[in-house]
Design an enzyme around this catalytic site. Structure first.
Site, mmCIF file in Angstrom:
data_model
loop_
_atom_site.group_PDB
_atom_site.id
_atom_site.type_symbol
_atom_site.label_atom_id
_atom_site.label_comp_id
_atom_site.label_asym_id
_atom_site.label_seq_id
_atom_site.Cartn_x
_atom_site.Cartn_y
_atom_site.Cartn_z
ATOM 1 N N HIS A 226 29.923 56.611 34.247
ATOM 2 C CA HIS A 226 29.425 57.876 33.708
ATOM 3 C C HIS A 226 28.000 57.666 33.211
ATOM 4 O O HIS A 226 27.653 56.581 32.733
ATOM 5 C CB HIS A 226 30.260 58.332 32.500
ATOM 6 C CG HIS A 226 31.483 59.117 32.828
ATOM 7 N ND1 HIS A 226 32.587 59.137 31.996
ATOM 8 C CD2 HIS A 226 31.788 59.933 33.867
ATOM 9 C CE1 HIS A 226 33.515 59.915 32.512
ATOM 10 N NE2 HIS A 226 33.054 60.416 33.651
ATOM 11 N N CYS B 110 31.844 59.095 24.127
ATOM 12 C CA CYS B 110 32.980 59.647 24.879
ATOM 13 C C CYS B 110 33.988 60.367 23.989
ATOM 14 O O CYS B 110 34.698 61.256 24.438
ATOM 15 C CB CYS B 110 33.732 58.538 25.619
ATOM 16 S SG CYS B 110 32.797 57.636 26.840
#
Length: 298
Positions: free
Chosen positions: A196, A292
């Site tokens: 990511h 996150c």
């Protein structure tokens, strides 16, 4: 201004040219009640199935929750859901926006892994209850987009940095740019340990970013260095093992980061940031850390 930029020769604006945006003042967190490592969908999960200390994970999460409250942000907590052990990583299921007229809207994710697709409706309910307009991507066209895991707002500016290559497709950013009438800098990710964008790029304020350079192509690095005056480079150890670039800086001053990132913490302090270290060791076993584990909302 809607456009997707993938190379320096396409860049025709500076940060000062961009429309300003307010900083979010609300934080969404999901309780880690059902957090565990039950499958492997990224390299960090390998060898960690069944190895989460749930009490330690709860304590780590509580410390982060308290830090957001101390910073003066409103914290909204959602319950975890049985069967979705990664739902605690609530940066991934959506991409919110606020227009210059104050309208709130959100694009819901199309999760790459089957194990996580069921998380999205639970997060969508939060937006419905918060008066956001809900936008769904065409699932027949796009099978991969993981929200603010890959799409990061520039600090207080109308610009999105969009990662692609592992969990989000490059093509989706054309649609996102049109929907939000916002330029997108699209960066190809080239190391699956940094699957990511939020694992290798941390936007600290309008002028400053922290990166792990080897996660990007040369074209991507040129764009990052062209638009940020200050670029902090994390070492391989701190980026890969301690998720240094998965830090968050909600107000442009206070940086929340996994403990032990000695080198980048020194660089952050030299630039005037206030560093707050947290243990997220249990969550690192699943391939996530501070960034996150939250979603900033308007």
């Amino acid at each position: 201004m809607n456009k997707v930029i993938t190379s320096l020769n396409q860049l025709d604006f500076s940060i000062s040219d961009l429309e300003p945006m307010p900083a979010p003042e609300k934080v969404l967190l999901v309780k880690p009640t059902y957090f565990s490592v039950e499958y492997v969908i990224n390299p960090h999960m390998e060898g960690n199935i069944g190895d989460v200390d749930k009490l330690a994970a709860q304590n780590e999460w509580e410390h982060l929750k308290g830090a957001y409250e101390e910073l003066g942000l409103y914290v909204h907590v959602e319950p975890g859901q049985r069967g979705f052990p990664d739902m605690v990583f609530c940066a991934n299921q959506s991409l919110p926006n606020i227009t210059k007229d104050g309208k709130k809207e959100v694009i819901m994710s199309v999760m790459h892994s089957d194990q996580r697709k069921g998380e999205v409706p639970f997060i969508q309910k939060v937006y419905e209850d918060s008066s956001y307009d809900i936008v769904h991507l065409d699932h027949s066209r796009f099978t991969d987009f993981e929200g603010m895991g890959d799409a990061l707002w520039h600090f207080k500016k109308r610009l999105i940095w969009g990662g692609y290559g592992y969990r989000s497709s490059k093509e989706v950013y054309d649609v996102i740019s049109d929907i939000f009438d916002t330029p997108v800098i699209a960066l190809e990710l080239i190391d699956d340990r940094f699957y990511h964008l939020d694992t290798c790029l941390c936007i600290l304020d309008s002028d400053t970013a922290m990166i792990y350079p080897k996660a990007f192509t040369d074209e991507g690095l040129e764009l990052i260095r062209a638009l940020f005056k200050n670029v902090i480079e994390a070492s391989k150890y701190e980026a890969e093992k301690l998720f240094a670039c998965n830090a968050t800086c909600p107000d442009g001053k206070n940086v929340f980061i996994q403990q032990g990132c000695v080198d980048v913490n020194h660089k952050l302090k030299e630039l005037g940031f206030k560093v707050h270290e947290f243990s997220t060791y249990e969550f690192l076993k699943s391939g996530g850390s501070v960034f996150c584990m939250k979603m900033l909302l308007w």
